[in-house]
Design a protein around this motif. Structure first.
Motif, PDB file in Angstrom:
ATOM      1  N   SER A   1       0.840  -1.193   0.000  1.00 17.91           N
ATOM      2  CA  SER A   1       0.000   0.000   0.000  1.00 17.91           C
ATOM      3  C   SER A   1       0.871   1.237   0.000  1.00 17.91           C
ATOM      4  CB  SER A   1      -0.897   0.025   1.236  1.00 17.91           C
ATOM      5  OG  SER A   1      -1.724  -1.109   1.297  1.00 17.91           O
ATOM      6  N   CYS A   2       0.367   2.277  -0.643  1.00 18.25           N
ATOM      7  CA  CYS A   2       1.055   3.564  -0.675  1.00 18.25           C
ATOM      8  C   CYS A   2       0.038   4.634  -0.286  1.00 18.25           C
ATOM      9  CB  CYS A   2       1.609   3.840  -2.058  1.00 18.25           C
ATOM     10  SG  CYS A   2       2.403   5.457  -2.249  1.00 18.25           S
TER      11      CYS A   2
ATOM     12  N   ASP B   1      -1.820   5.997 -14.095  1.00 18.19           N
ATOM     13  CA  ASP B   1      -2.010   7.438 -14.224  1.00 18.19           C
ATOM     14  C   ASP B   1      -3.425   7.829 -13.816  1.00 18.19           C
ATOM     15  OD1 ASP B   1      -2.306   7.592 -17.880  1.00 18.19           O
ATOM     16  OD2 ASP B   1      -3.760   7.022 -16.357  1.00 18.19           O
ATOM     17  N   GLY B   2      -3.709   9.115 -13.909  1.00 15.71           N
ATOM     18  CA  GLY B   2      -4.992   9.632 -13.460  1.00 15.71           C
ATOM     19  C   GLY B   2      -6.185   9.115 -14.232  1.00 15.71           C
ATOM     20  N   ASN B   3      -5.938   8.573 -15.424  1.00 16.77           N
ATOM     21  CA  ASN B   3      -7.022   7.963 -16.209  1.00 16.77           C
ATOM     22  C   ASN B   3      -7.134   6.466 -15.967  1.00 16.77           C
ATOM     23  OD1 ASN B   3      -7.943  10.298 -17.485  1.00 16.77           O
ATOM     24  ND2 ASN B   3      -6.341  10.168 -19.048  1.00 16.77           N
ATOM     25  N   GLY B   4      -6.320   5.971 -15.069  1.00 16.93           N
ATOM     26  CA  GLY B   4      -6.363   4.546 -14.762  1.00 16.93           C
ATOM     27  C   GLY B   4      -5.540   3.679 -15.692  1.00 16.93           C
ATOM     28  N   ARG B   5      -4.791   4.314 -16.585  1.00 18.15           N
ATOM     29  CA  ARG B   5      -3.947   3.528 -17.486  1.00 18.15           C
ATOM     30  C   ARG B   5      -2.765   2.978 -16.702  1.00 18.15           C
ATOM     31  NH1 ARG B   5      -4.620   7.954 -21.935  1.00 18.15           N
ATOM     32  NH2 ARG B   5      -3.352   9.074 -20.425  1.00 18.15           N
ATOM     33  N   THR B   6      -2.432   1.748 -16.988  1.00 17.31           N
ATOM     34  CA  THR B   6      -1.369   1.062 -16.256  1.00 17.31           C
ATOM     35  C   THR B   6      -0.262   0.593 -17.187  1.00 17.31           C
ATOM     36  OG1 THR B   6      -2.560  -1.047 -16.423  1.00 17.31           O
ATOM     37  CG2 THR B   6      -2.952   0.283 -14.448  1.00 17.31           C
ATOM     38  N   ARG B   7       0.916   0.480 -16.628  1.00 18.85           N
ATOM     39  CA  ARG B   7       2.065  -0.092 -17.337  1.00 18.85           C
ATOM     40  C   ARG B   7       2.754  -1.035 -16.376  1.00 18.85           C
ATOM     41  NH1 ARG B   7       5.821   4.726 -19.490  1.00 18.85           N
ATOM     42  NH2 ARG B   7       5.916   5.045 -17.230  1.00 18.85           N
TER      43      ARG B   7
ATOM     44  N   THR C   1      -0.544  -6.419  -9.930  1.00 17.08           N
ATOM     45  CA  THR C   1      -1.615  -5.513 -10.344  1.00 17.08           C
ATOM     46  C   THR C   1      -1.527  -4.235  -9.533  1.00 17.08           C
ATOM     47  OG1 THR C   1      -3.066  -7.405 -10.819  1.00 17.08           O
ATOM     48  CG2 THR C   1      -4.094  -5.232 -10.635  1.00 17.08           C
ATOM     49  N   ILE C   2      -1.454  -3.101 -10.238  1.00 13.63           N
ATOM     50  CA  ILE C   2      -1.434  -1.803  -9.577  1.00 13.63           C
ATOM     51  C   ILE C   2      -2.842  -1.228  -9.632  1.00 13.63           C
ATOM     52  CG2 ILE C   2      -0.788  -0.538 -11.685  1.00 13.63           C
ATOM     53  CD1 ILE C   2       0.926   1.307  -9.881  1.00 13.63           C
ATOM     54  N   SER C   3      -3.249  -0.571  -8.544  1.00  9.50           N
ATOM     55  CA  SER C   3      -4.594   0.002  -8.512  1.00  9.50           C
ATOM     56  C   SER C   3      -4.612   1.237  -7.629  1.00  9.50           C
ATOM     57  CB  SER C   3      -5.605  -1.027  -7.996  1.00  9.50           C
ATOM     58  OG  SER C   3      -5.289  -1.426  -6.678  1.00  9.50           O
ATOM     59  N   HIS C   4      -5.703   1.995  -7.750  1.00  5.47           N
ATOM     60  CA  HIS C   4      -5.861   3.247  -6.999  1.00  5.47           C
ATOM     61  C   HIS C   4      -7.239   3.294  -6.377  1.00  5.47           C
ATOM     62  CE1 HIS C   4      -6.460   7.881  -7.123  1.00  5.47           C
ATOM     63  NE2 HIS C   4      -5.961   7.510  -5.960  1.00  5.47           N
TER      64      HIS C   4
ATOM     65  N   ASN D   1      -9.689   5.821  -5.145  1.00  9.64           N
ATOM     66  CA  ASN D   1      -9.911   7.271  -5.213  1.00  9.64           C
ATOM     67  C   ASN D   1     -10.471   7.834  -3.921  1.00  9.64           C
ATOM     68  OD1 ASN D   1      -9.229   7.858  -8.071  1.00  9.64           O
ATOM     69  ND2 ASN D   1     -10.927   6.476  -8.475  1.00  9.64           N
ATOM     70  N   VAL D   2     -11.240   7.034  -3.223  1.00  9.97           N
ATOM     71  CA  VAL D   2     -11.877   7.524  -2.001  1.00  9.97           C
ATOM     72  C   VAL D   2     -10.848   7.666  -0.886  1.00  9.97           C
ATOM     73  CG1 VAL D   2     -13.600   7.033  -0.239  1.00  9.97           C
ATOM     74  CG2 VAL D   2     -14.096   6.547  -2.650  1.00  9.97           C
ATOM     75  N   GLU D   3     -10.061   6.622  -0.693  1.00 12.92           N
ATOM     76  CA  GLU D   3      -9.081   6.630   0.379  1.00 12.92           C
ATOM     77  C   GLU D   3      -7.767   7.287  -0.032  1.00 12.92           C
ATOM     78  OE1 GLU D   3      -9.625   5.625   3.459  1.00 12.92           O
ATOM     79  OE2 GLU D   3     -11.673   5.018   2.985  1.00 12.92           O
ATOM     80  N   ASN D   4      -7.633   7.591  -1.338  1.00 15.07           N
ATOM     81  CA  ASN D   4      -6.389   8.162  -1.859  1.00 15.07           C
ATOM     82  C   ASN D   4      -5.193   7.293  -1.523  1.00 15.07           C
ATOM     83  OD1 ASN D   4      -5.777  10.246  -3.606  1.00 15.07           O
ATOM     84  ND2 ASN D   4      -4.829  11.457  -2.006  1.00 15.07           N
ATOM     85  N   MET D   5      -5.356   6.024  -1.839  1.00 15.41           N
ATOM     86  CA  MET D   5      -4.274   5.077  -1.625  1.00 15.41           C
ATOM     87  C   MET D   5      -4.039   4.318  -2.917  1.00 15.41           C
ATOM     88  SD  MET D   5      -4.938   3.582   2.190  1.00 15.41           S
ATOM     89  CE  MET D   5      -3.409   2.655   2.152  1.00 15.41           C
ATOM     90  N   TRP D   6      -2.808   3.867  -3.084  1.00 13.22           N
ATOM     91  CA  TRP D   6      -2.435   3.067  -4.236  1.00 13.22           C
ATOM     92  C   TRP D   6      -1.944   1.710  -3.732  1.00 13.22           C
ATOM     93  CZ3 TRP D   6      -2.130   8.177  -3.798  1.00 13.22           C
ATOM     94  CH2 TRP D   6      -2.594   8.959  -4.860  1.00 13.22           C
ATOM     95  N   TYR D   7      -2.183   0.698  -4.525  1.00 20.09           N
ATOM     96  CA  TYR D   7      -1.855  -0.652  -4.116  1.00 20.09           C
ATOM     97  C   TYR D   7      -1.041  -1.361  -5.201  1.00 20.09           C
ATOM     98  CZ  TYR D   7      -5.593   0.241  -0.781  1.00 20.09           C
ATOM     99  OH  TYR D   7      -6.380   0.795   0.190  1.00 20.09           O
ATOM    100  N   LEU D   8      -0.228  -2.287  -4.753  1.00 21.98           N
ATOM    101  CA  LEU D   8       0.439  -3.202  -5.674  1.00 21.98           C
ATOM    102  C   LEU D   8       0.170  -4.606  -5.161  1.00 21.98           C
ATOM    103  CD1 LEU D   8       2.288  -3.388  -8.197  1.00 21.98           C
ATOM    104  CD2 LEU D   8       4.218  -3.635  -6.596  1.00 21.98           C
TER     105      LEU D   8
END
Length: 117
Positions: A21-22, A52-58, A68-71, A73-80
């Motif tokens: 988590s980030c 990125d902000g549009n949900g595009r992943t690399r 899998t990377i994800s975001h 939006n509610v909690e403002n957290m990013w996950y791997l």
């Protein structure tokens, strides 16, 4: 200013899973792209995944289909989400962010992942 903090690292056996988590605080409105990088002992830092902000992943070829990377939006957290972990995934994992992908202005202190065979 933006402050990033990673969590979720640990030790796992080969084939296992971990979720990193980030958390971002501060001027988070300026975060367009978030990345996970990793650095193994004696090796160069490697870009693992971006979103990125549009949900595009690399993804790096070495983790495609397993990470899998994800975001949130509610909690403002990013996950791997890391599945099917291999010993070669052992590294310190860092969360980074910036106004553009590949333009990283902020980094967290890192979280260690160890995968044993």
């Amino acid at each position: 200013q933006v402050k990033l903090a990673e969590s979720g690292g640990g030790s796992v056996q080969s084939g296992g899973s971990l979720r990193l988590s980030c958390t971002a605080s501060g001027h988070v409105q300026g975060l367009w792209c978030v990345t996970w990088h990793r650095q193994a002992p004696g090796k160069q830092r490697e870009q693992v995944a971006d979103i990125d902000g549009n949900g595009r992943t690399r993804y790096a070829d070495s983790v495609k289909g397993r990470f899998t990377i994800s975001h949130d939006n509610v909690e403002n957290m990013w996950y791997l989400e890391m599945d099917s972990l291999k010993p070669e995934d052992t590294a310190m994992y860092y969360c980074g962010s910036g106004p553009l992908c590949d333009e990283w202005n902020y980094w967290g202190p890192g979280t260690r992942v160890t995968v044993s065979s």
